[in-house]
Design a protein around this motif. Structure first.
Motif, PDB file in Angstrom:
ATOM      1  N   ILE A  52      48.415  59.760  75.992  1.00  0.00           N
ATOM      2  CA  ILE A  52      48.841  58.910  75.118  1.00  0.00           C
ATOM      3  C   ILE A  52      49.107  57.502  75.887  1.00  0.00           C
ATOM      4  O   ILE A  52      49.074  56.353  75.239  1.00  0.00           O
ATOM      5  CB  ILE A  52      50.360  59.434  74.456  1.00  0.00           C
ATOM      6  CG1 ILE A  52      51.119  58.646  73.540  1.00  0.00           C
ATOM      7  CG2 ILE A  52      51.402  59.456  75.823  1.00  0.00           C
ATOM      8  CD1 ILE A  52      50.226  58.488  72.203  1.00  0.00           C
TER       9      ILE A  52
ATOM     10  N   CYS B 147      62.618  62.472  66.692  1.00  0.00           N
ATOM     11  CA  CYS B 147      62.976  62.910  67.901  1.00  0.00           C
ATOM     12  C   CYS B 147      61.872  62.364  68.934  1.00  0.00           C
ATOM     13  O   CYS B 147      62.239  62.155  69.952  1.00  0.00           O
ATOM     14  CB  CYS B 147      63.452  63.978  68.138  1.00  0.00           C
ATOM     15  SG  CYS B 147      62.200  65.386  68.775  1.00  0.00           S
TER      16      CYS B 147
ATOM     17  N   ASN C 108      62.465  49.522  61.253  1.00  0.00           N
ATOM     18  CA  ASN C 108      61.654  50.371  62.029  1.00  0.00           C
ATOM     19  C   ASN C 108      62.856  50.968  62.912  1.00  0.00           C
ATOM     20  O   ASN C 108      63.872  50.277  63.328  1.00  0.00           O
ATOM     21  CB  ASN C 108      60.470  49.473  62.784  1.00  0.00           C
ATOM     22  CG  ASN C 108      59.553  49.350  61.854  1.00  0.00           C
ATOM     23  OD1 ASN C 108      59.261  49.893  60.973  1.00  0.00           O
ATOM     24  ND2 ASN C 108      58.631  48.311  62.473  1.00  0.00           N
ATOM     25  N   LYS C 109      62.505  52.161  63.281  1.00  0.00           N
ATOM     26  CA  LYS C 109      63.643  52.885  64.218  1.00  0.00           C
ATOM     27  C   LYS C 109      63.412  52.237  65.448  1.00  0.00           C
ATOM     28  O   LYS C 109      62.351  51.820  65.903  1.00  0.00           O
ATOM     29  CB  LYS C 109      63.300  54.439  64.157  1.00  0.00           C
ATOM     30  CG  LYS C 109      63.840  55.295  64.728  1.00  0.00           C
ATOM     31  CD  LYS C 109      63.363  56.839  64.573  1.00  0.00           C
ATOM     32  CE  LYS C 109      63.761  57.764  65.786  1.00  0.00           C
ATOM     33  NZ  LYS C 109      65.365  58.042  65.723  1.00  0.00           N
TER      34      LYS C 109
ATOM     35  N   ALA D 226      61.505  53.833  68.132  1.00  0.00           N
ATOM     36  CA  ALA D 226      60.064  54.471  67.847  1.00  0.00           C
ATOM     37  C   ALA D 226      58.849  54.039  68.695  1.00  0.00           C
ATOM     38  O   ALA D 226      58.033  54.602  69.188  1.00  0.00           O
ATOM     39  CB  ALA D 226      59.883  54.117  66.437  1.00  0.00           C
ATOM     40  N   LYS D 227      59.139  52.754  69.052  1.00  0.00           N
ATOM     41  CA  LYS D 227      57.887  52.165  69.846  1.00  0.00           C
ATOM     42  C   LYS D 227      57.783  52.856  71.226  1.00  0.00           C
ATOM     43  O   LYS D 227      56.692  53.305  71.442  1.00  0.00           O
ATOM     44  CB  LYS D 227      58.407  50.519  70.185  1.00  0.00           C
ATOM     45  CG  LYS D 227      57.271  49.895  71.075  1.00  0.00           C
ATOM     46  CD  LYS D 227      55.954  49.499  70.352  1.00  0.00           C
ATOM     47  CE  LYS D 227      55.123  48.741  71.195  1.00  0.00           C
ATOM     48  NZ  LYS D 227      54.147  49.577  72.068  1.00  0.00           N
TER      49      LYS D 227
ATOM     50  N   LYS E 187      58.673  55.817  71.811  1.00  0.00           N
ATOM     51  CA  LYS E 187      58.038  57.161  71.514  1.00  0.00           C
ATOM     52  C   LYS E 187      56.720  57.361  71.386  1.00  0.00           C
ATOM     53  O   LYS E 187      56.185  58.241  71.625  1.00  0.00           O
ATOM     54  CB  LYS E 187      59.035  57.924  70.354  1.00  0.00           C
ATOM     55  CG  LYS E 187      60.486  58.068  70.860  1.00  0.00           C
ATOM     56  CD  LYS E 187      61.317  58.534  69.858  1.00  0.00           C
ATOM     57  CE  LYS E 187      62.713  58.981  70.278  1.00  0.00           C
ATOM     58  NZ  LYS E 187      63.682  59.324  69.361  1.00  0.00           N
ATOM     59  N   VAL E 188      56.316  56.188  70.342  1.00  0.00           N
ATOM     60  CA  VAL E 188      54.745  56.501  70.124  1.00  0.00           C
ATOM     61  C   VAL E 188      53.952  56.307  71.410  1.00  0.00           C
ATOM     62  O   VAL E 188      52.763  56.487  71.772  1.00  0.00           O
ATOM     63  CB  VAL E 188      54.188  55.545  69.015  1.00  0.00           C
ATOM     64  CG1 VAL E 188      54.904  55.971  67.559  1.00  0.00           C
ATOM     65  CG2 VAL E 188      54.361  54.026  69.490  1.00  0.00           C
ATOM     66  N   ASP E 189      54.380  55.236  72.209  1.00  0.00           N
ATOM     67  CA  ASP E 189      53.965  54.913  73.738  1.00  0.00           C
ATOM     68  C   ASP E 189      53.718  56.080  74.706  1.00  0.00           C
ATOM     69  O   ASP E 189      53.206  55.973  75.533  1.00  0.00           O
ATOM     70  CB  ASP E 189      54.478  53.470  74.077  1.00  0.00           C
ATOM     71  CG  ASP E 189      54.105  52.548  73.431  1.00  0.00           C
ATOM     72  OD1 ASP E 189      53.314  52.390  72.751  1.00  0.00           O
ATOM     73  OD2 ASP E 189      54.679  51.506  73.594  1.00  0.00           O
ATOM     74  N   GLY E 190      54.764  56.959  74.274  1.00  0.00           N
ATOM     75  CA  GLY E 190      54.974  58.051  75.119  1.00  0.00           C
ATOM     76  C   GLY E 190      55.948  57.620  76.414  1.00  0.00           C
ATOM     77  O   GLY E 190      56.017  58.301  77.633  1.00  0.00           O
TER      78      GLY E 190
ATOM     79  N   ALA F  26      59.127  56.857  76.095  1.00  0.00           N
ATOM     80  CA  ALA F  26      60.550  57.344  76.119  1.00  0.00           C
ATOM     81  C   ALA F  26      60.995  58.455  76.903  1.00  0.00           C
ATOM     82  O   ALA F  26      60.034  59.322  77.166  1.00  0.00           O
ATOM     83  CB  ALA F  26      60.707  57.854  74.525  1.00  0.00           C
TER      84      ALA F  26
ATOM     85  N   TYR G  22      62.861  61.701  78.320  1.00  0.00           N
ATOM     86  CA  TYR G  22      63.389  62.670  78.164  1.00  0.00           C
ATOM     87  C   TYR G  22      64.096  63.165  79.523  1.00  0.00           C
ATOM     88  O   TYR G  22      63.235  63.063  80.388  1.00  0.00           O
ATOM     89  CB  TYR G  22      62.631  63.717  77.339  1.00  0.00           C
ATOM     90  CG  TYR G  22      62.171  63.326  76.228  1.00  0.00           C
ATOM     91  CD1 TYR G  22      62.913  63.640  74.856  1.00  0.00           C
ATOM     92  CD2 TYR G  22      61.143  62.693  75.933  1.00  0.00           C
ATOM     93  CE1 TYR G  22      62.541  62.972  73.568  1.00  0.00           C
ATOM     94  CE2 TYR G  22      60.599  61.926  74.740  1.00  0.00           C
ATOM     95  CZ  TYR G  22      61.346  62.201  73.534  1.00  0.00           C
ATOM     96  OH  TYR G  22      61.058  61.861  72.356  1.00  0.00           O
TER      97      TYR G  22
ATOM     98  N   VAL H 149      66.563  62.585  72.978  1.00  0.00           N
ATOM     99  CA  VAL H 149      67.037  63.584  72.793  1.00  0.00           C
ATOM    100  C   VAL H 149      65.936  64.485  71.870  1.00  0.00           C
ATOM    101  O   VAL H 149      65.580  63.838  70.733  1.00  0.00           O
ATOM    102  CB  VAL H 149      68.466  63.806  71.958  1.00  0.00           C
ATOM    103  CG1 VAL H 149      68.794  65.304  71.502  1.00  0.00           C
ATOM    104  CG2 VAL H 149      69.402  63.292  72.854  1.00  0.00           C
ATOM    105  N   GLY H 150      65.127  65.452  72.287  1.00  0.00           N
ATOM    106  CA  GLY H 150      64.015  65.820  71.682  1.00  0.00           C
ATOM    107  C   GLY H 150      64.437  66.906  70.567  1.00  0.00           C
ATOM    108  O   GLY H 150      64.059  68.162  70.383  1.00  0.00           O
ATOM    109  N   GLY H 151      65.201  66.532  69.529  1.00  0.00           N
ATOM    110  CA  GLY H 151      65.783  67.052  68.343  1.00  0.00           C
ATOM    111  C   GLY H 151      66.857  67.940  68.864  1.00  0.00           C
ATOM    112  O   GLY H 151      66.917  68.208  69.806  1.00  0.00           O
TER     113      GLY H 151
END
Lengths: 158, 412
Positions: free
Chosen positions: A77, A98, B12-13, B16-17, B19-22, B24, B26, B233-235
């Motif tokens: 990614i 999430c 937009n969340k 989200a940016k 998270k799509v970039d990888g 974020a 955790y 938090v991944g869900g």
């Protein structure tokens, strides 16, 4: 522990690495190279969170040993360009919750759109069928991939 | 008049940016200098007295310490309502998966290897897996008390009298199983001491402020000495409302004065967190000839597993929702939360309101069939409208659009 020497291109950068023969590709990416955008959700090839593109095909990096990646090109990614159409579509369509499945989803979508810019909904669902998402219910992800396909074809995405 | 900038618009969340970039972060993505790794030893028996010998594992090169209940500086307990979980099992285990020890080593590989040298001696005792069995007086006791730890009642009108006036009565038993949240990011966390000597715990949690209290109590320190940080938090879906990694990590970091990380596998994640309550629902529903509901009697038994977690709140909600969105003048509901030696159950999307529709909606369909009505007709006859009073006496004011919703369904 026996070490194996591998040459691998990750996100356009060449690496020459000594890896333990039982090291998984995901551990090489995350623990050694700190490319933590690749996620581990199950460790057994069910969830697809660890999806990367290897030699043009998506693989579960938890099921590939690092030495098997020798002489291959890998895209994670982190290797997707900043202003990528698929990533932007995911943001705009609310396909990200999430976020733990998101890197794998984006790469699965990329792998589809690299070959087919005019996928049917069924083809999109098939293409992401190896990637589990527990938040979205998939519909918004499918919309995002549709939108990205349209934008890539030169449409306005609506 | 100020124009609304956000309300009514799709935005937009905010994360989200990343998270799509990888990019974020955790907890499993955190790597600190000099960080040790911890793995948890869990019970493999559902109900047993235990003796634990950690000596051999402790001697392995690279193992820093094996923590058991003896190493808990404060209270060896936690729990969102009742403090019925132990941080580490002391005398007995009550389910498969109870934490017994936490091995902290220089690397994950060493910690995993050391697992093989922990000796847990189990003395099995009779276990109980069926909540109805557990309700009996002579059943094995999961804790030192009656297994039924919560009973909620709703009484409205006169059910006995009303059933005599009913044209049709439908009586059935419904069962729903446990469900796992299976959020995509398995539990993980990192703990370390900051420059002021405070314990910092980074974990994906739904309740950082709750965790802070529970960690402080187990460490025997003031809350101010504990910081809980929540990264991405991944869900969760309710599955991160109870303690999993937090206290183990905090004790280890405070004792060893080093950063300590742990990451659960998917299998361990299933063992570590709560499930949705399995329920057995006895339903008796009566209606007049024209379909008007007159009486409901229900008994709802919730399997809480080995620990209470949110069972009281969940079973209360099941009872409150037992009539469904239908007006019934005579109602008698009893809901119970019961300890068993099953996996413990807690919060999961709906919090007890999710199970009962399986029962009350099927009752509606069966009643309709017996009365020669369509499923739509019987629902329109009885559905909550503005001003309706629920079984608990709540008058529904304002917007109650259910009738319109059912009308819309006619065309399908």
């Amino acid at each position: 522990m026996i070490l194996k020497k591998i040459e691998v291109n990750i996100n356009g950068r060449d690496y020459c690495l000594d890896v333990e023969e039982n090291l998984r590709l995901i551990d090489l990416l995350r623990d050694k190279l700190k490319l933590t955008g690749t996620k581990e959700g199950c460790g057994e090839g069910e969830c697809g969170a660890c999806t990367v593109i290897m030699g043009g095909k998506i693989v579960n990096s938890c099921l590939v040993l690092a030495f098997q990646a020798d002489k291959s090109r890998i895209i994670t990614i982190e290797g997707i360009e900043e202003d990528d159409v698929i990533k932007n579509s995911f943001i705009e369509e609310g396909a990200v919750q999430c976020g733990f499945c998101t890197p794998g989803m984006v790469l699965a979508a990329k792998s589809l759109l690299d070959k087919n810019l005019n996928p049917t909904e069924e083809e999109i669902r098939e293409a992401i069928s190896g990637n589990l998402c527990r938040c979205t219910g998939y519909n918004k992800i499918v919309s995002a991939v549709k939108k990205a396909a349209k934008l890539k074809r030169g449409g306005d995405g609506e | 008049m100020n124009e609304l900038k956000i309300v009514g618009k799709s935005i937009n969340k905010i994360d989200a940016k990343d998270k799509v970039d990888g990019s974020a972060i955790y907890p499993q993505d955190i790597y600190l200098e000099n960080m040790a790794f911890g793995v948890t030893i869990r019970s493999t028996r559902p109900h047993a007295f235990i003796k634990v010998d950690t000596k051999e594992a402790g001697k392995i090169d690279g193992v820093l310490k094996v923590f058991t209940y003896k190493d808990v500086p404060g209270k060896n307990h936690h729990g969102v309502v009742l403090k019925d979980h132990e941080v580490f099992a002391s005398k007995k285990v009550r389910r498969i998966g109870d934490p017994i020890a936490f091995i902290v080593a220089e690397t994950k590989e060493i910690a995993e290897y050391a697992k093989n040298f922990i000796k847990v001696e189990y003395e099995d005792i009779p276990a109980v897996f069926d909540p109805e069995e557990a309700m009996k007086e002579d059943s094995p006791k999961v804790h030192d008390r009656d297994n039924v730890f919560y009973h909620f009642k709703i009484r409205r009108g006169d059910v006995e009298k009303a059933f005599k006036e009913c044209h049709v009565i439908v009586e059935n038993v419904y069962k729903v199983p446990m469900v796992d949240h299976a959020f995509l990011q398995p539990e993980a966390g990192v703990a370390f001491l900051d420059e002021d000597g405070r314990v910092v715990v980074i974990a994906s949690t739904q309740y950082p402020h709750f965790d802070q209290e529970e960690i402080a109590e187990s460490l025997g320190v003031n809350k101010e000495m504990v910081r809980v940080l929540t990264p991405a938090v991944g869900g969760a879906f309710g599955g991160r409302e109870d303690i999993t990694v937090q206290i183990h990590l905090a004790i280890a970091a405070l004792t060893l004065k080093r950063p300590v990380k742990t990451v659960y596998s998917r299998e361990e994640s299933f063992l570590a967190h709560s499930k949705r309550h399995a329920m057995k629902m006895y339903y008796k529903t009566g209606a007049l000839k024209d379909g008007t509901l007159l009486a409901l009697e229900a008994k709802i038994i919730g399997d809480s597993g080995a620990y209470a977690s949110w069972a009281m709140n969940v079973l209360r909600k099941s009872a409150v929702h037992a009539t469904g969105p239908y007006y019934i003048p005579n109602v008698k509901v009893d809901s119970f939360a019961v300890y068993t030696n099953n996996p413990f159950t807690g919060a999961m999307r709906g919090f007890g309101a999710t199970q009962v529709p399986i029962a009350y909606e099927q009752q509606m369909d069966i009643l309709a069939e017996k009365l020669g009505l369509t499923p739509i007709e019987i629902r329109l006859k009885n559905c909550f409208r503005e001003g309706s009073e629920t079984a608990t006496g709540q008058v529904l004011e304002g917007f109650v659009p259910l009738e319109r919703c059912i009308e819309e369904l006619k065309s399908f």
